[in-house]
Design an enzyme around this catalytic site. Structure first.
Site, PDB file in Angstrom:
ATOM      1  N   CYS A 133       4.345 -10.126   1.540  1.00 14.42           N
ATOM      2  CA  CYS A 133       4.452 -10.915   2.783  1.00 14.42           C
ATOM      3  C   CYS A 133       3.779 -10.196   3.945  1.00 14.42           C
ATOM      4  O   CYS A 133       4.257 -10.275   5.096  1.00 14.42           O
ATOM      5  CB  CYS A 133       5.906 -11.249   3.129  1.00 14.42           C
ATOM      6  SG  CYS A 133       6.756 -12.161   1.848  1.00 14.42           S
ATOM      7  N   GLN A 174      13.777  -3.056   7.248  1.00 19.81           N
ATOM      8  CA  GLN A 174      13.686  -1.895   6.354  1.00 19.81           C
ATOM      9  C   GLN A 174      14.341  -0.653   6.952  1.00 19.81           C
ATOM     10  O   GLN A 174      14.948   0.141   6.232  1.00 19.81           O
ATOM     11  CB  GLN A 174      12.219  -1.588   6.016  1.00 19.81           C
ATOM     12  CG  GLN A 174      11.502  -2.721   5.294  1.00 19.81           C
ATOM     13  CD  GLN A 174      12.069  -3.022   3.908  1.00 19.81           C
ATOM     14  OE1 GLN A 174      12.638  -2.152   3.256  1.00 19.81           O
ATOM     15  NE2 GLN A 174      11.916  -4.253   3.450  1.00 19.81           N
TER      16      GLN A 174
HETATM   17  N1  C6P Z   1      11.039  -8.088   3.061  1.00 20.20           N
HETATM   18  C1  C6P Z   1      10.269  -7.362   0.888  1.00 20.20           C
HETATM   19  O1  C6P Z   1      10.232  -7.428  -0.338  1.00 20.20           O
HETATM   20  P1  C6P Z   1      14.625 -11.656   5.344  1.00 20.20           P
HETATM   21  O2  C6P Z   1      13.861 -12.322   4.235  1.00 20.20           O
HETATM   22  O3  C6P Z   1      14.791 -12.566   6.521  1.00 20.20           O
HETATM   23  O4  C6P Z   1      15.883 -11.001   4.892  1.00 20.20           O
HETATM   24  O5  C6P Z   1      13.702 -10.412   5.803  1.00 20.20           O
HETATM   25  C2  C6P Z   1      12.370 -10.640   6.190  1.00 20.20           C
HETATM   26  C3  C6P Z   1      11.685  -9.339   6.443  1.00 20.20           C
HETATM   27  C4  C6P Z   1      11.274  -9.045   7.730  1.00 20.20           C
HETATM   28  N2  C6P Z   1      10.707  -7.876   8.015  1.00 20.20           N
HETATM   29  C5  C6P Z   1      10.500  -6.933   7.076  1.00 20.20           C
HETATM   30  C6  C6P Z   1       9.903  -5.611   7.462  1.00 20.20           C
HETATM   31  C7  C6P Z   1      10.891  -7.166   5.759  1.00 20.20           C
HETATM   32  O6  C6P Z   1      10.712  -6.226   4.848  1.00 20.20           O
HETATM   33  C8  C6P Z   1      11.467  -8.423   5.426  1.00 20.20           C
HETATM   34  C9  C6P Z   1      11.815  -8.741   4.004  1.00 20.20           C
HETATM   35  C10 C6P Z   1      11.247  -8.240   1.643  1.00 20.20           C
HETATM   36  O7  C6P Z   1       9.552  -6.601   1.511  1.00 20.20           O
HETATM   37  C11 C6P Z   1      11.192  -9.659   1.181  1.00 20.20           C
HETATM   38  S1  C6P Z   1       9.676 -10.460   1.608  1.00 20.20           S
END
Ligand code: C6P
Length: 407
Positions: A364, A203
């Protein structure tokens, strides 16, 4: 002078559509950002003119594709101010970056009784890999608590540090609440006990200026798709000496120097960690996303997003029945909330019917939701192409939805 948002929006074809008969208001940027035309064009160009495998063929197309691919690595090096491009590894995303560290650094350097520290704000992708490692190795996972505002309690972090702390793996900015963690202080204190630090930059990379040398983090993981780039692509930064001390991740083509039936010697970094044909097209297109950001300027983007967040707070907080979740002083442009005691999913459905794309649920971050005593939230997350008038529309819809229960 501020950014010309109307002009910026013209670069994002996807924004120009109606959903359920209402103009789309895309407020799900923390999940993934939309892609500017230049990124879409870069993908088409690559497949129509340059498609080839890289680092292998001695022909013009392979040469071009390899050059473009490595140019993105250089662009990322500048974007996060790494010392050299060899410190950038391409991954599938933040999740794979963290798993790579757990599988290689973790397997080699973390053993029985060793400690890993995370925070109560973590995304599952910065919890589960450590559970898996701790189970395998008999290591211990410790969690920095947060206060009611959703801010990490720094003093509690200091108490958790011991000579057994091998790794501090911490989210830079929370996806669920937007809280920005005091990572510089955390990194300094962790280094003082000899621990390495991984920052989950999924983020923060889209909202904050990132300087990995100034931060002095050992690893920084992020995802291209949250930075106006393609999905299925991410980067893991690591300091050269740390990467060099780690065993390879996956075995296969490209990551080797020499293979005999008896033995393999491994390639130099970054190739040591990039087995197999990589995500060439998306890597090449990601450079266009970084150029889009650089042309607007990270500071101007941040100023606009901060303004949107302040305006959202101004309009939403006074609404009767609006319950903000996560009120940290330092936040990226994410606003999480509930309305009365309504289920976030129901609120999300009503907003969707009005054309809003927001995320609902636990984001998540189930342990965080449990800590806050809620099932989930509605999350509106803002990006450079969002406008104040869209925030006004959100406030109108939230007011109408809140009235359902306030009657
Ligand atoms: N958060 C959200 O809607 P990936 O999926 O590998 O690109 O990123 C994972 C991830 C890891 N850390 C943080 C702080 C995140 O926000 C995310 C991804 C998205 O909040 C999809 S769950």
């Amino acid at each position: 002078m501020g950014l010309d948002i109307a002009k910026i929006r013209e670069q994002f074809p996807v924004l120009n559509q109606e959903v359920h008969g209402k103009p789309l208001v895309y407020f799900d940027n923390a999940a993934t950002t939309q892609k500017p035309r230049s990124v879409l064009d870069a993908l088409t160009n690559y497949y129509s003119k340059d498609n080839s495998n890289i680092h292998r063929g001695a022909h013009a197309l392979a040469d071009r594709a390899t050059r473009y691919y490595e140019e993105t690595r250089e662009a990322i090096m500048h974007f996060i101010n790494a010392r050299e491009s060899a410190e950038i590894i391409f991954t599938k995303g933040t999740t794979e970056g963290i798993n790579l560290v757990a599988s290689t650094f973790g397997r080699k350097f973390i053993g029985k009784g060793d400690e890993i520290i995370i925070s109560a704000l973590e995304h599952h992708s910065n919890i589960v890999p450590w559970h898996m490692l701790c189970e395998e190795k008999g290591a211990v996972l410790k969690v920095i608590p947060i206060n009611e505002a959703g801010e990490l309690i720094y003093e509690e972090f200091e108490k958790l540090l011991t000579p057994n702390t091998k790794l501090v793996s911490i989210v830079h900015a929370s996806n669920a609440l937007g809280s920005i963690n005091p990572v510089k202080k955390i990194i300094d204190s962790a280094h003082a006990v000899g621990a390495k630090v991984l920052l989950d930059g999924a983020q923060s990379s889209s909202h904050l200026h990132i300087d990995v040398q100034d931060l002095d983090c050992d690893f920084f993981a992020f995802s291209a798709h949250k930075l106006y780039g393609p999905t299925g692509l991410g980067c893991l930064y690591g300091k050269r000496e740390v990467f060099e001390s780690m065993p390879p991740y996956q075995g296969g083509g490209e990551m080797i120097k020499e293979v005999t039936y008896e033995k393999t010697t491994y390639n130099e970094i970054p190739f040591k960690f990039e087995a197999g044909t990589p995500n060439i097209a998306d890597v090449i297109a990601f450079k266009s996303a970084l150029e889009f950001i650089n042309e607007l300027g990270k500071d101007a983007i941040k100023a606009h997003e901060d303004e949107l967040l302040a305006y959202a707070n101004e309009l939403l907080l006074p609404i009767k029945g609006f319950v903000p979740i996560g009120t940290a002083k330092e936040k990226v442009s994410v606003i999480s909330f509930n309305i009365n005691a309504m289920h976030p999913y129901d609120v999300g459905m009503m907003l969707d019917a009005n054309g809003f794309a927001v995320r609902t649920g636990h984001h998540c971050t189930q342990p965080l939701m449990k800590r806050l005593g809620i099932e989930g939230t509605v999350r509106a997350s803002f990006s450079v192409y969002n406008s104040k008038s869209e925030i006004e529309k959100l406030a109108e819809s939230v007011t109408r939805i809140a009235r359902i229960k306030n009657k």
